[in-house]
Motif scaffolding. Sequence first.
Motif, PDB file in Angstrom:
ATOM      1  N   ILE A 184      -0.295  -7.568   3.754  1.00  0.00           N
ATOM      2  CA  ILE A 184       0.343  -6.335   3.153  1.00  0.00           C
ATOM      3  C   ILE A 184       0.257  -5.567   3.391  1.00  0.00           C
ATOM      4  CG2 ILE A 184       2.257  -6.091   1.850  1.00  0.00           C
ATOM      5  CD1 ILE A 184       2.195  -8.900   0.803  1.00  0.00           C
ATOM      6  N   PRO A 185       0.569  -4.762   4.457  1.00  0.00           N
ATOM      7  CA  PRO A 185       0.252  -2.841   4.254  1.00  0.00           C
ATOM      8  C   PRO A 185       0.817  -2.077   3.097  1.00  0.00           C
ATOM      9  CG  PRO A 185       2.319  -3.532   5.957  1.00  0.00           C
ATOM     10  CD  PRO A 185       1.941  -4.616   5.349  1.00  0.00           C
ATOM     11  N   THR A 240       7.261  -5.376   6.038  1.00  0.00           N
ATOM     12  CA  THR A 240       6.298  -5.958   6.315  1.00  0.00           C
ATOM     13  C   THR A 240       5.847  -7.244   7.022  1.00  0.00           C
ATOM     14  OG1 THR A 240       4.047  -7.360   4.666  1.00  0.00           O
ATOM     15  CG2 THR A 240       6.471  -7.762   4.486  1.00  0.00           C
ATOM     16  N   PRO A 241       4.697  -7.829   7.561  1.00  0.00           N
ATOM     17  CA  PRO A 241       4.913  -9.012   8.759  1.00  0.00           C
ATOM     18  C   PRO A 241       5.611 -10.017   8.162  1.00  0.00           C
ATOM     19  CG  PRO A 241       2.326  -8.042   8.241  1.00  0.00           C
ATOM     20  CD  PRO A 241       3.439  -7.154   7.336  1.00  0.00           C
ATOM     21  N   LEU A 295      -2.476  -5.241  10.812  1.00  0.00           N
ATOM     22  CA  LEU A 295      -2.840  -4.857   9.989  1.00  0.00           C
ATOM     23  C   LEU A 295      -3.039  -3.582  10.120  1.00  0.00           C
ATOM     24  CD1 LEU A 295      -1.132  -4.818   6.649  1.00  0.00           C
ATOM     25  CD2 LEU A 295      -3.044  -6.021   6.358  1.00  0.00           C
ATOM     26  N   ALA A 296      -4.870  -3.670  10.059  1.00  0.00           N
ATOM     27  CA  ALA A 296      -5.454  -2.263  10.244  1.00  0.00           C
ATOM     28  C   ALA A 296      -4.527  -1.084  10.669  1.00  0.00           C
ATOM     29  CB  ALA A 296      -6.350  -2.344  10.883  1.00  0.00           C
ATOM     30  N   ASP A 297      -3.665  -0.829  11.762  1.00  0.00           N
ATOM     31  CA  ASP A 297      -3.291   0.100  12.519  1.00  0.00           C
ATOM     32  C   ASP A 297      -2.344   0.975  11.339  1.00  0.00           C
ATOM     33  OD1 ASP A 297      -5.105   0.222  14.519  1.00  0.00           O
ATOM     34  OD2 ASP A 297      -3.853  -1.027  15.601  1.00  0.00           O
ATOM     35  N   LYS A 298      -1.567  -0.337  10.146  1.00  0.00           N
ATOM     36  CA  LYS A 298      -1.122   0.000   9.490  1.00  0.00           C
ATOM     37  C   LYS A 298      -1.052   1.492   8.688  1.00  0.00           C
ATOM     38  CE  LYS A 298       1.971  -4.549  10.469  1.00  0.00           C
ATOM     39  NZ  LYS A 298       3.249  -3.666  10.651  1.00  0.00           N
ATOM     40  N   ALA A 336      -4.521  -1.663   2.788  1.00  0.00           N
ATOM     41  CA  ALA A 336      -3.603  -2.932   2.793  1.00  0.00           C
ATOM     42  C   ALA A 336      -3.156  -3.048   1.605  1.00  0.00           C
ATOM     43  CB  ALA A 336      -5.024  -3.942   1.997  1.00  0.00           C
ATOM     44  N   LEU A 337      -2.496  -3.768   0.534  1.00  0.00           N
ATOM     45  CA  LEU A 337      -1.764  -3.124  -0.609  1.00  0.00           C
ATOM     46  C   LEU A 337      -2.742  -4.230  -1.809  1.00  0.00           C
ATOM     47  CD1 LEU A 337       1.025  -2.701  -2.443  1.00  0.00           C
ATOM     48  CD2 LEU A 337       1.918  -5.237  -2.026  1.00  0.00           C
ATOM     49  N   VAL A 338      -2.970  -3.229  -2.538  1.00  0.00           N
ATOM     50  CA  VAL A 338      -3.221  -3.428  -3.775  1.00  0.00           C
ATOM     51  C   VAL A 338      -2.599  -3.955  -5.539  1.00  0.00           C
ATOM     52  CG1 VAL A 338      -4.995  -2.638  -5.152  1.00  0.00           C
ATOM     53  CG2 VAL A 338      -5.870  -2.137  -2.963  1.00  0.00           C
ATOM     54  N   LEU A 339      -2.574  -5.192  -5.749  1.00  0.00           N
ATOM     55  CA  LEU A 339      -1.639  -5.138  -6.995  1.00  0.00           C
ATOM     56  C   LEU A 339      -2.957  -4.828  -8.421  1.00  0.00           C
ATOM     57  CD1 LEU A 339       0.613  -8.064  -5.927  1.00  0.00           C
ATOM     58  CD2 LEU A 339       1.004  -5.979  -5.495  1.00  0.00           C
ATOM     59  N   LYS A 340      -2.505  -4.814  -9.499  1.00  0.00           N
ATOM     60  CA  LYS A 340      -2.766  -4.397 -10.947  1.00  0.00           C
ATOM     61  C   LYS A 340      -2.093  -4.896 -11.699  1.00  0.00           C
ATOM     62  CE  LYS A 340      -1.717  -0.553 -11.834  1.00  0.00           C
ATOM     63  NZ  LYS A 340      -2.793   1.341 -13.065  1.00  0.00           N
ATOM     64  N   ASN A 341      -2.668  -5.846 -12.954  1.00  0.00           N
ATOM     65  CA  ASN A 341      -1.406  -5.999 -13.626  1.00  0.00           C
ATOM     66  C   ASN A 341      -1.291  -5.594 -14.598  1.00  0.00           C
ATOM     67  OD1 ASN A 341      -4.400  -5.980 -14.426  1.00  0.00           O
ATOM     68  ND2 ASN A 341      -4.515  -7.434 -16.759  1.00  0.00           N
TER      69      ASN A 341
END
Length: 376
Positions: free
Chosen positions: A230-231, A241-242, A278-281, A285-290
């Motif tokens: 996910i970008p 997103t794909p 995805l590397a070209d987006k 990448a999307l980063v999630l945190k609590n």
Amino acid sequence: MKGRWNRTVQDEWVDGLEQSCWAQMPEELLREVLVRIEAADTTWPSRKNVVACAGVCRSWRRITKDLVKTPEHSASLTFPISVKQPGPRESLVKCFIKRNRSTQSYHLYLGLTNALTGDGKFLLAARKCRRTTCTDYIMSLNADDMSKGSSTYIGKLRSNFLGTKFTAYDGQPPYSGAKVMPNRSIRLVGLKQVSPRVPVGSYPVAHISYEVNVLGSRGPRKMQCIMDAIPASAIEPGGVTPTPTEIRLSNPDVLLPLSFFRSRSKSHRMESSLSEPLADKKDGALVLKNKTPRWHEQLQCWCLNFHGRVTVASVKNFQLVASSEDGPAGPQHEKIILQFGKVGKDLFTMDYRYPISAFQAFAICLSSFDTKIACE
């Protein structure tokens, strides 16, 4: 001459069907019937039944096309492919997970009512497999067959020895250009080798890590999820997103590509979003945190607002939001993308939304079940 005669007969049959009582059914009534049929079915509708509904006549096909939409646009999960498509943007898809301690298995259900208990629509199943240096969670579309050699195998979650780092793998490429993890063994699907046109392997889609608690201090777990598929721009207004359009299995009765019902223009837009690696987006990448809980002085515990979806205090409970470390925080960083919590001894709720899918959310939640030697 014979071919022309066959075409004439077919055209006459289609014209006659268009004038039949089924084709003349009021559109509002027909739509209500089709909606109730789907809502009342707690298992996946078989391919032949759905194709039959769409093949009655033009009006039936048009309404079926309207009903069969991705979860992002319909906020509902209808077919197996829906578990790998992102959820709705404006609401949470409410699910729950049932744990079976004796079989070390986990079943994911789509909640059909607002109640925290009860039966729902089965979505996915996972089985825990302990190994010498790691733990695997094998995920399947079939609750009775959760082996990696099954025709309904869709992915797995693997942990390290300490249970602090996890990697979620998709059984098929989530986007164009996805890198497969090297594997010496050749997996067989339904006792038949997979066609070279259908690449099957282990494609990383998420990396989940828990902060090591060296001092053993009491407090909530801290986790981070890097969504490889996910970008980061997906959470921005207009971000994409794909979105896969089909699950290729050895049994065609289990497969129902949504592209069958989709118009050419929509299908083309979907394929174009998958064709870009995805590397070209933008932004990677999307980063999630609590989401950090707050300390409640009166209750003497850490608290998060689950809006009634969690009723039992547990170290497993968490809420994930998009990380804003790479830039200023905006409204999109306040939205809960995934929340997971306990409501019974072996019953947990799992609510997710765009841009992650049910498959990705389930994998993240499974990581919370695993024993974490260095995090407690």
